[in-house]
Design a protein around this motif. Structure first.
Motif, short mmCIF file in Angstrom:
data_model
loop_
_atom_site.label_atom_id
_atom_site.label_comp_id
_atom_site.label_asym_id
_atom_site.label_seq_id
_atom_site.Cartn_x
_atom_site.Cartn_y
_atom_site.Cartn_z
N ALA A 116 0.82 -1.06 -0.05
CA ALA A 116 0.08 0.18 0.14
C ALA A 116 0.89 1.40 -0.20
CB ALA A 116 -0.95 0.08 1.28
N TYR A 119 2.05 2.45 -3.47
CA TYR A 119 1.02 2.86 -4.52
C TYR A 119 0.19 3.91 -3.87
CZ TYR A 119 3.05 -1.18 -7.06
OH TYR A 119 4.02 -2.08 -7.65
N ARG A 120 0.08 4.21 -2.54
CA ARG A 120 -0.95 5.14 -2.09
C ARG A 120 -0.49 6.08 -1.21
NH1 ARG A 120 -4.10 -0.51 -1.15
NH2 ARG A 120 -5.24 -0.57 -3.31
N VAL A 123 -1.97 6.54 3.83
CA VAL A 123 -2.27 5.08 4.38
C VAL A 123 -2.44 4.97 5.65
CG1 VAL A 123 -1.45 2.76 4.26
CG2 VAL A 123 -0.87 4.25 2.26
N GLY A 138 -6.31 3.94 1.82
CA GLY A 138 -5.04 5.25 1.43
C GLY A 138 -5.68 5.76 0.20
N ARG A 139 -5.16 6.81 -0.26
CA ARG A 139 -5.51 7.47 -1.57
C ARG A 139 -4.65 6.69 -2.60
NH1 ARG A 139 -8.90 11.73 -0.36
NH2 ARG A 139 -8.37 12.69 -2.41
N GLY A 140 -5.44 6.16 -3.60
CA GLY A 140 -4.62 5.46 -4.64
C GLY A 140 -4.81 6.32 -6.16
N TRP A 145 -10.00 6.88 -2.96
CA TRP A 145 -9.82 6.12 -1.57
C TRP A 145 -9.99 4.67 -2.05
CZ3 TRP A 145 -7.60 7.66 2.87
CH2 TRP A 145 -7.71 9.15 3.05
N GLU A 146 -9.03 3.83 -1.57
CA GLU A 146 -8.87 2.55 -1.92
C GLU A 146 -8.79 1.55 -0.84
OE1 GLU A 146 -6.69 3.32 -6.24
OE2 GLU A 146 -5.63 2.27 -4.72
#
Length: 209
Positions: A116, A119-120, A123, A138-140, A145-146
């Protein structure tokens, strides 16, 4: 239209306006280029010339942007690799506390957490009281938001993955929708997220360094 605009439309339940079957858009950030397919249109979000994309895609082939020939050409063009071709699901925020007790942690070295962080942004990580389940948000891609969840093998087939996926709907900041990327072959995870109220909205391939 950039990818963030398209994602905002999907989150609002709207169709993406397009006068052809694919669009090109700027790469949403240094971590990943992407090819994202939504109903009726695919978006090639990468730092490539639109004329090059047009030359590489067969005319009116709706599946071509996520097919191996185009993705391979895009890999070579960007000097990146396709991470996977995932089904993409999304769900609305839910009010109130999550349906199980979780503790937020800041020092997890879990493989899911390390991934995470690659890529994000922003987190956040929670663990179950037993330590057998991990929830990561987290923000992806393009700032959405993912969520990702992981359940230890000895705790599987008991509904914990579904409950963690449901918990994410309560925990995403700002009452925003939450997105999940899942390998289609991971049928157990697909079933868990569907049972937690997520709906399929598309498919995508990320191209990472």
């Amino acid at each position: 239209m950039d990818l963030a605009d398209a994602i905002a439309l999907v989150e609002a339940g709207d169709w993406i306006p397009a006068d052809r079957w694919y669009l090109t858009a700027p790469q949403p950030g240094p971590r990943a280029a992407a090819v994202v397919a939504f109903p009726g249109v695919s978006i090639v979000a990468a730092d490539v010339d639109p004329a090059w994309v047009a030359a590489e895609l067969p005319e009116e082939d709706l599946s071509a942007p996520l097919n191996p020939p185009f993705l391979r050409a895009l890999e070579d063009k960007l000097a990146r690799r396709v991470n996977n071709i995932d089904i993409v699901l999304m769900s609305a925020h839910l009010p109130g506390p999550p349906p199980l007790t979780l503790r937020e942690v800041s020092d997890s070295d879990h493989p899911r957490v390390r991934r995470a962080h690659r890529y994000r942004d922003e987190v956040r990580v929670w663990e179950t009281e037993s330590g057998r389940g991990v929830l990561v948000v987290g923000r992806g891609l393009a700032g959405r938001w993912e969520v990702a969840v992981e359940v230890e093998p000895q705790a599987r087939d008991r509904g914990l993955g579904r409950t963690l996926a449901l918990a994410a709907r309560h925990l995403v900041p700002g009452e925003r929708p939450v997105w999940a990327q899942i390998a289609p072959g991971n049928a157990a995870s697909v079933r868990a997220f569907l049972a937690a109220g997520y709906e399929p909205v598309g498919a995508e391939a990320l191209l990472v360094p």
